[in-house]
Design an enzyme around this catalytic site. Structure first.
Site, PDB file in Angstrom:
ATOM      1  N   PHE A  97       0.863  -1.189   0.000  1.00 26.35           N
ATOM      2  CA  PHE A  97       0.000   0.000   0.000  1.00 26.35           C
ATOM      3  C   PHE A  97       0.894   1.232   0.000  1.00 26.35           C
ATOM      4  CE2 PHE A  97      -2.287   3.605   1.613  1.00 26.35           C
ATOM      5  CZ  PHE A  97      -3.441   3.563   0.846  1.00 26.35           C
ATOM      6  N   ASP A 113       9.341   3.033   1.994  1.00 24.80           N
ATOM      7  CA  ASP A 113       8.136   3.792   2.315  1.00 24.80           C
ATOM      8  C   ASP A 113       7.887   3.643   3.816  1.00 24.80           C
ATOM      9  OD1 ASP A 113       5.684   4.916   2.714  1.00 24.80           O
ATOM     10  OD2 ASP A 113       4.711   3.977   0.992  1.00 24.80           O
ATOM     11  N   LYS A 146       2.236  11.033   7.136  1.00 28.57           N
ATOM     12  CA  LYS A 146       1.426  10.782   8.321  1.00 28.57           C
ATOM     13  C   LYS A 146       1.921  11.563   9.556  1.00 28.57           C
ATOM     14  CE  LYS A 146      -1.181   6.886   6.819  1.00 28.57           C
ATOM     15  NZ  LYS A 146      -0.712   6.013   5.763  1.00 28.57           N
TER      16      LYS A 146
HETATM   17  C1  LIG Z   1      -0.902   6.083   4.288  1.00 27.33           C
HETATM   18  C2  LIG Z   1       0.196   5.582   3.439  1.00 27.33           C
HETATM   19  C3  LIG Z   1       0.502   6.168   2.204  1.00 27.33           C
HETATM   20  C4  LIG Z   1      -0.331   7.250   1.598  1.00 27.33           C
HETATM   21  O1  LIG Z   1      -0.397   8.412   2.367  1.00 27.33           O
HETATM   22  P1  LIG Z   1      -1.590   9.457   2.118  1.00 27.33           P
HETATM   23  O2  LIG Z   1      -1.227  10.620   2.985  1.00 27.33           O
HETATM   24  O3  LIG Z   1      -2.864   8.792   2.514  1.00 27.33           O
HETATM   25  O4  LIG Z   1      -1.564   9.796   0.657  1.00 27.33           O
HETATM   26  C5  LIG Z   1       1.583   5.676   1.503  1.00 27.33           C
HETATM   27  N1  LIG Z   1       2.333   4.673   1.987  1.00 27.33           N
HETATM   28  C6  LIG Z   1       2.070   4.082   3.168  1.00 27.33           C
HETATM   29  C7  LIG Z   1       2.946   2.979   3.650  1.00 27.33           C
HETATM   30  C8  LIG Z   1       0.976   4.494   3.923  1.00 27.33           C
HETATM   31  O5  LIG Z   1       0.688   3.886   5.072  1.00 27.33           O
END
Ligand SMILES: *Cc1c(COP(=O)(O)O)cnc(C)c1O
Length: 405
Positions: A145, A230, A259
């Site tokens: 994700f 990520d 986040k």
């Molecule tokens: C939440 C998340 C995203 C996307 O972030 P948004 O601010 O919702 O666009 C990307 N990568 C990971 C691992 C995430 O948990």
């Protein structure tokens, strides 16, 4: 005429009528929050066991973060990048120093940070590695994700996230998460990067096999490939260390952050990493009107100051051990498996038990807010300011709702 205060149902009806139906929230309407607690429009209090998917690592309205925001609101909030402002350089320096990186590219949402990392990795592949134009490949993991843009869903393996959004962006190869051999087999002379979540959050808090991340680092070094981590959800203290990669002593070439970087106040994201890689971007090639705005930088600086104390990493580590010990006692008593690291857990409900959704609703009725991922997993990620007694309360409620199966 007497004014009747709107009810929970009224607010939900409003949402249903006027906002697109791209989410299925629990039927609670939050009006206020502080620390690890939220209060709904009826005045009912709930323990927050989700923390905005880790956007609220420091809890709701952390005083130091709110103070930084309020202070900046009284000075200047937006300049665009057409002009310099007095927060950008300081934010970037402080974040680079905290993360042990050379350069910072500030953006807003997590998806934008990932998009930026994809663009940078491709440009690096053409300009530095010498990959023929428009042929660069990025290796990703199955069940990943990374956000919701068209390019990002192009390399999702989740059919719900992809269906009817094509045509998709080419240039990505997905291989099984945790499988080093599969990654090795997918690498070619056109591979620009390996993009990976050090712990897969959305997939259900999946921790890869020990050594996996170290092996990815080795493959990257041997093949002149960038390791892009990520850490939008796993980073910034969630797993008990600054980065989840730190558990294996691994450094990435690029990290995507988001986040918690915005302190739960506003969206702040960034790509941080090697200067020679981020350095491929030149004026005009990439940007964002709100990226690195003064308010975001001021809040981001306050977040960096909190992380620099190490206190939140330590809380996550210590309370995380306690959480996992307690949750593991539920295995065989309604819980099939517990995964995770630090104050972060995926709780797999045993077959025959309630669905994740039903369990979340039952927890809500008992005053604890949690959310399922997929059908049978509860995702537990409390704010790192939570106390041990509060953790115990949340676990007790999980035990109650999954018991008897
Ligand atoms: C939440 C998340 C995203 C996307 O972030 P948004 O601010 O919702 O666009 C990307 N990568 C990971 C691992 C995430 O948990």
């Amino acid at each position: 005429m007497t004014a009747v205060a709107p009810t929970t149902a009224d607010f939900i009806e409003l949402d249903e009528r006027w906002s697109t139906h791209n989410y299925h929230p629990l039927p609670v309407v939050i009006a206020e929050a502080e620390g690890a607690w939220v209060t709904d429009v009826r005045g009912q209090r709930y323990l927050d066991f989700l923390a905005g998917y880790s956007a609220l690592n420091f809890g709701h309205r952390h005083p130091a973060l709110v103070a930084a925001a309020v202070e900046q609101l009284g000075r200047v909030t937006l300049t665009s990048r057409a002009f310099h402002h007095d927060q950008l350089g300081l934010f970037c320096r402080e974040l680079a120093e905290l993360t042990g990186t050379d350069l910072v590219l500030p953006m807003n949402s997590g998806a934008e940070a990932v998009e930026s990392a994809v663009k940078i990795a491709r440009k690096w592949a053409y300009q530095v590695k010498g990959v023929p134009q428009d042929t660069a490949q990025i290796i990703v993991a199955g069940s990943n994700f990374h956000g919701r843009t068209t390019t990002i869903v192009s390399f999702s393996t989740d059919e719900v996230a992809r269906a009817d959004f094509g045509p998709f962006t080419p240039g990505f190869t997905a291989v099984k998460y945790g499988d080093v051999e599969a990654v090795a087999a997918a690498i070619t002379d056109r591979t620009a990067a390996i993009l990976v979540e050090p712990v897969q959050g959305e997939a259900g808090v999946v921790v890869p096999p020990a050594g996996y991340l170290r092996e990815l680092r080795r493959l990257c070094d041997e093949n002149n490939v960038l390791l892009v981590a990520d850490e939008i959800q796993s980073g910034l203290a969630r797993t008990g260390t600054l980065f989840a990669l730190d558990h294996e002593g691994v450094r990435a070439d690029l990290y995507t952050l988001g986040k918690a970087l915005g302190g739960g106040i506003l969206p702040v994201s960034a790509v941080v990493g090697r200067g020679d890689v981020l350095g491929v971007l030149k004026p005009g090639e990439h940007g964002s009107t709100f990226g690195g705005n003064p308010l975001a930088c001021a809040v981001g600086r306050a977040v960096v100051r909190l992380l620099a104390t190490g206190e939140y990493q330590e809380r996550s580590r210590v309370l995380g051990e306690h959480l996992h010990r307690s949750l593991n006692e539920l295995v065989g008593r309604g819980v099939a498996e517990v995964r995770g690291r630090g104050l972060w857990a995926g709780v797999e409900i045993a077959p025959g038990g309630p669905s994740g959704r039903a369990a979340s609703e039952a927890m809500m009725a008992r005053g604890v807010l949690c959310k399922e991922t997929h059908e049978t997993t509860l995702r537990v990620a409390p704010p790192l300011v939570i106390t041990e007694a509060e953790v115990d309360r949340g676990v007790e409620v999980i035990a109650e709702v999954v018991a008897g199966h």
